[in-house]
Design a protein around this motif. Structure first.
Motif, mmCIF file in Angstrom:
data_model
loop_
_atom_site.group_PDB
_atom_site.id
_atom_site.type_symbol
_atom_site.label_atom_id
_atom_site.label_comp_id
_atom_site.label_asym_id
_atom_site.label_seq_id
_atom_site.Cartn_x
_atom_site.Cartn_y
_atom_site.Cartn_z
ATOM 1 N N ARG A 143 0.868 -1.176 0.000
ATOM 2 C CA ARG A 143 0.000 0.000 0.000
ATOM 3 C C ARG A 143 0.907 1.228 0.000
ATOM 4 O O ARG A 143 1.656 1.465 0.953
ATOM 5 N N ALA A 144 0.855 1.998 -1.069
ATOM 6 C CA ALA A 144 1.813 3.089 -1.260
ATOM 7 C C ALA A 144 1.705 4.167 -0.188
ATOM 8 O O ALA A 144 2.698 4.806 0.154
ATOM 9 N N SER A 145 0.540 4.370 0.355
ATOM 10 C CA SER A 145 0.344 5.474 1.307
ATOM 11 C C SER A 145 1.155 5.300 2.584
ATOM 12 O O SER A 145 1.624 6.284 3.172
ATOM 13 N N ASP A 146 1.333 4.043 3.024
ATOM 14 C CA ASP A 146 2.020 3.834 4.310
ATOM 15 C C ASP A 146 2.992 2.661 4.318
ATOM 16 O O ASP A 146 3.555 2.326 5.364
ATOM 17 N N GLY A 147 3.198 2.012 3.143
ATOM 18 C CA GLY A 147 4.153 0.913 3.077
ATOM 19 C C GLY A 147 3.650 -0.393 3.649
ATOM 20 O O GLY A 147 4.418 -1.347 3.825
ATOM 21 N N ARG A 148 2.361 -0.471 3.946
ATOM 22 C CA ARG A 148 1.783 -1.698 4.510
ATOM 23 C C ARG A 148 1.834 -2.822 3.480
ATOM 24 O O ARG A 148 1.497 -2.624 2.310
ATOM 25 N N LEU A 149 2.280 -4.007 3.898
ATOM 26 C CA LEU A 149 2.335 -5.155 3.007
ATOM 27 C C LEU A 149 0.973 -5.838 2.999
ATOM 28 O O LEU A 149 0.534 -6.411 3.998
ATOM 29 N N THR A 182 9.347 2.748 1.787
ATOM 30 C CA THR A 182 8.000 3.289 1.563
ATOM 31 C C THR A 182 8.074 4.576 0.751
ATOM 32 O O THR A 182 7.282 4.786 -0.180
ATOM 33 N N ASP A 183 9.026 5.441 1.090
ATOM 34 C CA ASP A 183 9.214 6.681 0.321
ATOM 35 C C ASP A 183 9.523 6.363 -1.140
ATOM 36 O O ASP A 183 9.037 7.046 -2.055
ATOM 37 N N TRP A 184 10.323 5.318 -1.353
ATOM 38 C CA TRP A 184 10.664 4.918 -2.722
ATOM 39 C C TRP A 184 9.418 4.443 -3.474
ATOM 40 O O TRP A 184 9.201 4.827 -4.628
ATOM 41 N N VAL A 185 8.580 3.616 -2.829
ATOM 42 C CA VAL A 185 7.347 3.146 -3.469
ATOM 43 C C VAL A 185 6.462 4.326 -3.855
ATOM 44 O O VAL A 185 5.916 4.384 -4.965
ATOM 45 N N GLN A 186 6.321 5.279 -2.945
ATOM 46 C CA GLN A 186 5.477 6.447 -3.230
ATOM 47 C C GLN A 186 6.003 7.238 -4.424
ATOM 48 O O GLN A 186 5.238 7.608 -5.326
ATOM 49 N N ALA A 187 7.316 7.461 -4.453
ATOM 50 C CA ALA A 187 7.907 8.239 -5.557
ATOM 51 C C ALA A 187 7.806 7.503 -6.884
ATOM 52 O O ALA A 187 7.446 8.091 -7.917
ATOM 53 N N THR A 230 11.023 4.487 -14.039
ATOM 54 C CA THR A 230 11.190 4.222 -12.616
ATOM 55 C C THR A 230 12.564 3.615 -12.354
ATOM 56 O O THR A 230 13.197 3.071 -13.258
ATOM 57 N N SER A 231 13.023 3.730 -11.117
ATOM 58 C CA SER A 231 14.314 3.177 -10.738
ATOM 59 C C SER A 231 14.130 2.180 -9.601
ATOM 60 O O SER A 231 13.093 2.170 -8.927
ATOM 61 N N SER A 232 15.119 1.335 -9.389
ATOM 62 C CA SER A 232 15.027 0.309 -8.363
ATOM 63 C C SER A 232 15.489 0.848 -7.015
ATOM 64 O O SER A 232 16.039 1.944 -6.909
ATOM 65 N N PHE A 233 15.237 0.059 -5.980
ATOM 66 C CA PHE A 233 15.657 0.386 -4.618
ATOM 67 C C PHE A 233 16.526 -0.766 -4.129
ATOM 68 O O PHE A 233 16.128 -1.939 -4.228
ATOM 69 N N THR A 234 17.706 -0.468 -3.622
ATOM 70 C CA THR A 234 18.659 -1.503 -3.236
ATOM 71 C C THR A 234 18.992 -1.420 -1.746
ATOM 72 O O THR A 234 19.245 -0.339 -1.219
ATOM 73 N N VAL A 235 18.969 -2.578 -1.098
ATOM 74 C CA VAL A 235 19.351 -2.694 0.301
ATOM 75 C C VAL A 235 20.533 -3.644 0.378
ATOM 76 O O VAL A 235 20.510 -4.731 -0.211
#
Length: 314
Positions: free
Chosen positions: A153-159, A186-191, A202-207
């Motif tokens: 859920r993009a608004s709050d990062g809920r899975l 979550t910020d990345w999903v929203q953006a 779009t770009s990926s997010f890496t941890v």
């Protein structure tokens, strides 16, 4: 009105939750005639039990009931991994903006106003059931082929949903069993969701975790405000191992050198490897001694040369 567990192969399942028998009867008959398998509940507690057992395709939920309100039922359903994906349509006579907002904030996907008009309810249910069916098919395919994926859920990062492999990776990389992405992700999903809706790249997010990386990519929108994120794990363990043997480093020293090559600061490396910045500094001093250099730049230059050699030979 039967409440036995439904045969999922024959029809879509709707759970109606209302404390007024006349409302249940009218809705049950309309849905049954339209080919749905119908379950009913007259209280919030019963609704949670039925939903957990049957996992309906959609919940038609009265907002105002004695005891547990429909808003609380929705919050609890959305708070459980097994039922979080189920679309909820609120039934309410409360048309004030604050009550409509409360319905959506509780996790509602839609709402209809009382007095109930069966044709309108059927149209709303059909739309949400079709969307849920497509999402379910995609999830089942991902599960079957062992892909790591989550619906967020993009608004709050809920899975809202996650494959078993995704759950394992998220626990390992984010060190949390909470059904929610951390703030940075979550910020990345929203953006990225906003970028995709605008037709932009779009770009990926890496941890990072040691020499391993978890790469998240936004795939597609699966519902109102919900997005499918696919994950893959990448590893440079072979590079770290080669540095270990080439420069006679310990594993930790090689990992520190690896992240120096990636341009990370001591503080960054400390966060990635789960150690203090002072420990990183001590490892780096040992690396300098073993490589016969005095600066980070010189150490990185030697290591990059080794990495290129490996790439050329590979």
């Amino acid at each position: 009105m039967s409440n036995r567990l439904p045969d999922r192969s024959s029809a879509d399942v709707v759970l109606i939750v209302d404390d007024v028998p006349d409302n249940l009867s009218v809705l049950h008959d309309a849905l049954d005639e339209s080919g749905y398998t119908v379950l009913v509940a007259t209280s919030g507690e019963t609704a949670l039990q039925r939903a957990g057992q049957a996992l309906p395709d959609v919940v038609l939920l009265d907002a105002v009931m004695p005891g547990m309100s429909g808003f609380e039922v929705a919050r609890r359903l959305k708070g459980e991994a097994a039922t979080a994906h189920i679309p909820i349509i609120f039934m309410t006579g409360l048309t004030d903006t604050e009550h409509v907002v409360a319905a959506f904030e509780a996790g509602g996907a839609d709402y209809v106003t009382k007095p109930i008009r069966p044709k309108e309810v059927l149209a709303r249910i059909a739309a949400h059931v079709q969307s849920a069916r497509h999402t379910r098919q995609a999830r089942n395919a991902l599960d079957a082929f062992g892909h790591a994926a989550v619906t967020v859920r993009a608004s709050d990062g809920r899975l809202v949903w996650q494959t078993p492999l995704a759950r394992s990776l998220l626990t390992r990389y984010f060190a949390s069993a909470e059904p929610q992405l951390p703030e940075a992700a979550t910020d990345w999903v929203q953006a990225q969701s906003q970028a995709q809706l605008a037709g932009l790249a779009t770009s990926s997010f890496t941890v990072a975790h040691g020499a391993n990386r978890l790469v998240l990519a936004l795939h597609e929108q699966t519902g109102d405000g919900e997005w499918l994120v696919v994950m893959r794990e990448a590893s440079d363990a072979a590079v770290v191992e080669a540095m270990t043997h080439t420069f006679r480093l310990t594993l930790r020293e090689a990992e520190v050198l690896y992240w120096v090559v990636k341009g990370k600061t001591n503080r960054d490396i400390a966060d990635i490897l789960g150690m203090s910045a002072a420990t990183v500094k001590k490892h780096l001093e040992h690396v300098f001694d073993k490589l016969g250099v005095e600066t980070r730049t010189a150490a990185a230059g030697l290591a990059i040369g080794r990495v290129r050699q490996l790439a050329a030979n590979g």
